[in-house]
Design a protein around this motif. Sequence first.
Motif, mmCIF file in Angstrom:
data_model
loop_
_atom_site.group_PDB
_atom_site.id
_atom_site.type_symbol
_atom_site.label_atom_id
_atom_site.label_comp_id
_atom_site.label_asym_id
_atom_site.label_seq_id
_atom_site.Cartn_x
_atom_site.Cartn_y
_atom_site.Cartn_z
ATOM 1 N N GLY A 1 0.945 -1.262 0.259
ATOM 2 C CA GLY A 1 0.008 0.049 0.046
ATOM 3 C C GLY A 1 0.712 1.358 -0.044
ATOM 4 O O GLY A 1 1.740 1.498 -0.958
ATOM 5 N N ASN A 2 0.614 2.082 1.098
ATOM 6 C CA ASN A 2 1.327 3.351 1.177
ATOM 7 C C ASN A 2 2.644 3.351 1.815
ATOM 8 O O ASN A 2 3.118 4.351 2.322
ATOM 9 N N MET A 3 3.156 2.288 2.149
ATOM 10 C CA MET A 3 4.353 1.980 3.147
ATOM 11 C C MET A 3 5.440 2.650 2.314
ATOM 12 O O MET A 3 5.634 2.193 1.145
ATOM 13 N N GLY A 4 6.567 3.156 3.019
ATOM 14 C CA GLY A 4 7.667 3.601 2.615
ATOM 15 C C GLY A 4 8.873 3.210 3.183
ATOM 16 O O GLY A 4 8.584 2.119 4.170
ATOM 17 N N TRP A 5 9.932 3.287 2.445
ATOM 18 C CA TRP A 5 11.377 2.549 2.926
ATOM 19 C C TRP A 5 12.500 3.423 2.861
ATOM 20 O O TRP A 5 12.686 3.837 1.773
ATOM 21 N N ALA A 6 13.289 3.503 3.832
ATOM 22 C CA ALA A 6 14.632 4.270 3.799
ATOM 23 C C ALA A 6 15.673 3.473 4.532
ATOM 24 O O ALA A 6 15.560 2.956 5.726
ATOM 25 N N THR A 7 16.700 3.108 3.769
ATOM 26 C CA THR A 7 17.823 2.512 4.259
ATOM 27 C C THR A 7 19.026 2.902 3.610
ATOM 28 O O THR A 7 19.139 3.318 2.638
ATOM 29 N N SER A 8 20.465 2.695 4.350
ATOM 30 C CA SER A 8 21.527 2.915 3.638
ATOM 31 C C SER A 8 22.082 1.919 2.902
ATOM 32 O O SER A 8 22.425 0.833 3.415
ATOM 33 N N GLY A 9 22.172 1.854 1.519
ATOM 34 C CA GLY A 9 22.674 0.623 0.901
ATOM 35 C C GLY A 9 24.058 0.724 0.400
ATOM 36 O O GLY A 9 24.689 -0.161 0.936
ATOM 37 N N GLY A 10 24.281 1.460 -0.440
ATOM 38 C CA GLY A 10 25.716 1.458 -1.036
ATOM 39 C C GLY A 10 26.872 1.828 -0.109
ATOM 40 O O GLY A 10 27.787 1.189 -0.022
ATOM 41 N N LEU A 11 26.747 2.530 0.714
ATOM 42 C CA LEU A 11 27.742 2.892 1.812
ATOM 43 C C LEU A 11 27.811 2.217 3.025
ATOM 44 O O LEU A 11 28.467 1.824 3.755
ATOM 45 N N GLY A 12 26.479 1.598 3.297
ATOM 46 C CA GLY A 12 26.281 0.772 4.495
ATOM 47 C C GLY A 12 26.626 1.638 5.940
ATOM 48 O O GLY A 12 27.559 1.221 6.690
ATOM 49 N N THR A 13 25.884 2.654 5.989
ATOM 50 C CA THR A 13 26.549 3.607 7.029
ATOM 51 C C THR A 13 25.680 3.306 8.242
ATOM 52 O O THR A 13 24.626 3.635 8.558
ATOM 53 N N MET A 14 26.386 2.576 9.400
ATOM 54 C CA MET A 14 25.793 2.461 10.732
ATOM 55 C C MET A 14 25.774 3.987 11.154
ATOM 56 O O MET A 14 26.276 4.757 11.111
ATOM 57 N N GLY A 15 24.580 4.106 11.926
ATOM 58 C CA GLY A 15 24.311 5.255 12.440
ATOM 59 C C GLY A 15 23.421 6.219 11.731
ATOM 60 O O GLY A 15 22.805 7.272 12.034
ATOM 61 N N TYR A 16 23.095 5.727 10.370
ATOM 62 C CA TYR A 16 22.177 6.539 9.702
ATOM 63 C C TYR A 16 20.801 6.409 9.920
ATOM 64 O O TYR A 16 19.801 7.446 9.861
ATOM 65 N N GLY A 17 20.326 5.354 10.743
ATOM 66 C CA GLY A 17 18.867 5.135 11.022
ATOM 67 C C GLY A 17 18.089 5.984 11.694
ATOM 68 O O GLY A 17 17.219 6.746 11.468
ATOM 69 N N LEU A 18 18.799 6.385 13.061
ATOM 70 C CA LEU A 18 17.796 7.434 13.816
ATOM 71 C C LEU A 18 17.710 8.687 13.159
ATOM 72 O O LEU A 18 16.667 9.323 13.109
ATOM 73 N N PRO A 19 18.845 9.700 12.788
ATOM 74 C CA PRO A 19 18.682 10.898 12.161
ATOM 75 C C PRO A 19 17.600 10.800 10.836
ATOM 76 O O PRO A 19 16.747 11.585 10.494
ATOM 77 N N ALA A 20 17.784 9.569 10.174
ATOM 78 C CA ALA A 20 16.962 9.477 8.844
ATOM 79 C C ALA A 20 15.431 9.233 9.350
ATOM 80 O O ALA A 20 14.608 9.676 8.535
ATOM 81 N N ALA A 21 15.194 8.682 10.287
ATOM 82 C CA ALA A 21 13.735 8.458 10.816
ATOM 83 C C ALA A 21 13.465 9.904 11.286
ATOM 84 O O ALA A 21 12.241 10.269 11.010
ATOM 85 N N ILE A 22 14.161 10.496 11.784
ATOM 86 C CA ILE A 22 13.735 11.813 12.044
ATOM 87 C C ILE A 22 13.390 12.766 10.912
ATOM 88 O O ILE A 22 12.412 13.588 10.992
ATOM 89 N N GLY A 23 14.173 12.584 9.937
ATOM 90 C CA GLY A 23 13.814 13.327 8.727
ATOM 91 C C GLY A 23 12.743 12.788 7.957
ATOM 92 O O GLY A 23 12.112 13.776 7.496
ATOM 93 N N ALA A 24 12.550 11.616 7.999
ATOM 94 C CA ALA A 24 11.343 10.896 7.411
ATOM 95 C C ALA A 24 10.119 11.544 8.158
ATOM 96 O O ALA A 24 9.112 11.624 7.358
#
Length: 566
Positions: free
Chosen positions: A411-434
Amino acid sequence: METRRMTGAEALLNTFLDEGTDTIFGYPGGAIMPVYDKLYDYTDRLNHILVRHEQGAVHAAEGYARTTGKVGVCLATAGPGATNFVTGIADAMMDSTPLVCVTAQVNADKLGTNFFQEADMIGITIPITKWSYQIASADEIPSVMAQAFHIAKSGRPGPVLVSITRTAQVQEMDYCYNREEAVASLDFCSFSKPEGYDAKVDEIAQLLNNAKHPLIIAGHGVILSGGCKELKECADKGNIPVAATLLGLGAIDQSDSNYVGMVGMHGNVAPNVMTQNADVLLAVGMRFSDRVTGEVRGYAPKAKIVHVDIDLAEFDKNIKADIAFQSDARMFLETLCDKLEYRERESWFALHKQKSSFEFENVMKPQLESSSLTMAQVVDAVNRNGNRRKILVTDVGQNQMFAARYAKLEGNMGWATSGGLGTMGYGLPAAIGAKAGNPDCDVVLFSGDGGFQMNIQEFGTILQSGLQVKMVLMNNSYLGMVRQWQELFYDRRYSFTHLANPDFQMLAAAYGIKSVKVTTPGELDAAVKQMMEHDGPFLLEAAMIEQENVFPMIPAGKTLNDIIFD
């Protein structure tokens, strides 16, 4: 066009408004202070989110861009503030995320003198941006910023860095924003059909129509181009199975009958087996990452490979294609659909059903029956609870792979993850931006305890902004993915992967974040429901099995035929 007299700092803020920017992620400092001084008067028009580290600003802008389709904007001072942007910029470049990153610079007459907090951001970022430019005079600001936004979002999207001297910020200038004039001479422009375009699509369609075992692999480019609807129409029209890369997840609804799973190192069994047995493989908007192909000499040995991408640099870089075709993904799929013919492929789809059943019985079932809590169970519980209008964000590691394998993007679900660089620490600030970009959606973060602590200071951003991010911390007290490799390939020599962790509940409480901790499967559904229904940010800490591994897996240097299950 109307002109207005203003300082360069105010001109910069007006370029954001003229480009439709509503949110900026940033952190002030000495050299950027003229901009922040003017920003004081713009808070009714520009939502500035104060992060706690500049790396967090870039990742937040990434999360915003990846889930809204807009250009993410971030702002930092000179020197260390600017260099703290580098990891996030490299991440955005690898994952084709459109960003405009603005950093301050010392006064123009001090450039090259090693002045306090001077860092050559142009020299540092040229290899990891689509474009980098240093503004020395206020008069440059309107045209350079128009070009920056255009370049960031045109063609294959990516990050742009603009370094603006303090001189340019304080100078006065006559402001006039003429976007069309500024970008008219740029080579970075939207894709248009060249001569012979339809004839080449005819050739590709004929290959698919005549194929017994065709497979479409959808990459991030399908999503970036807005081609998800056209992808489904092609799959239905030709009765063709569709797999996805890690960043291509969500390009097609995962409940769709044509969807067969995620390809690659930790992908689903069926699409990997189908890749190796396909007679025509259509790769759209993806770059044949090593995490997708495994050892390239054994990749898709039976297939004619058709590679469609907007970026010419990706062709034959990793995999030699039989047909390499430059195109915007949506335009290609729309043109292709008219030329496809339905073919009955029951036996080909049967391979997917057989392998999917095998995978469930041999991988999921033991986990579901376990008395201890596993990552697959946690992801499944989030699937089954809360609003269908979810955006799922992950950090990097085992948490990421379990989320990718077992989340149901429908349905309307979205997805954001760090793929090519594989950056640990991406998740929390990316979730804030989302969440900042999608206030009406539930934003759920999956993170491991290692990556979570790399940017845990962004709890302060949540405290100050009030953004209602739902955080699922899968805590196994290890750097889980590294520990898995040590177990499998380094004789169980667990060198510095065990983590002595803090009390995450106490940390959450210190920042005013509601939290709960679960240790058994029986507690899980109620805890997830509590998290999703809570009016505010929430941390759900799940105490995981320390030895849990992500299977199936393709070992590094092996082919897709070399799947291991335990």
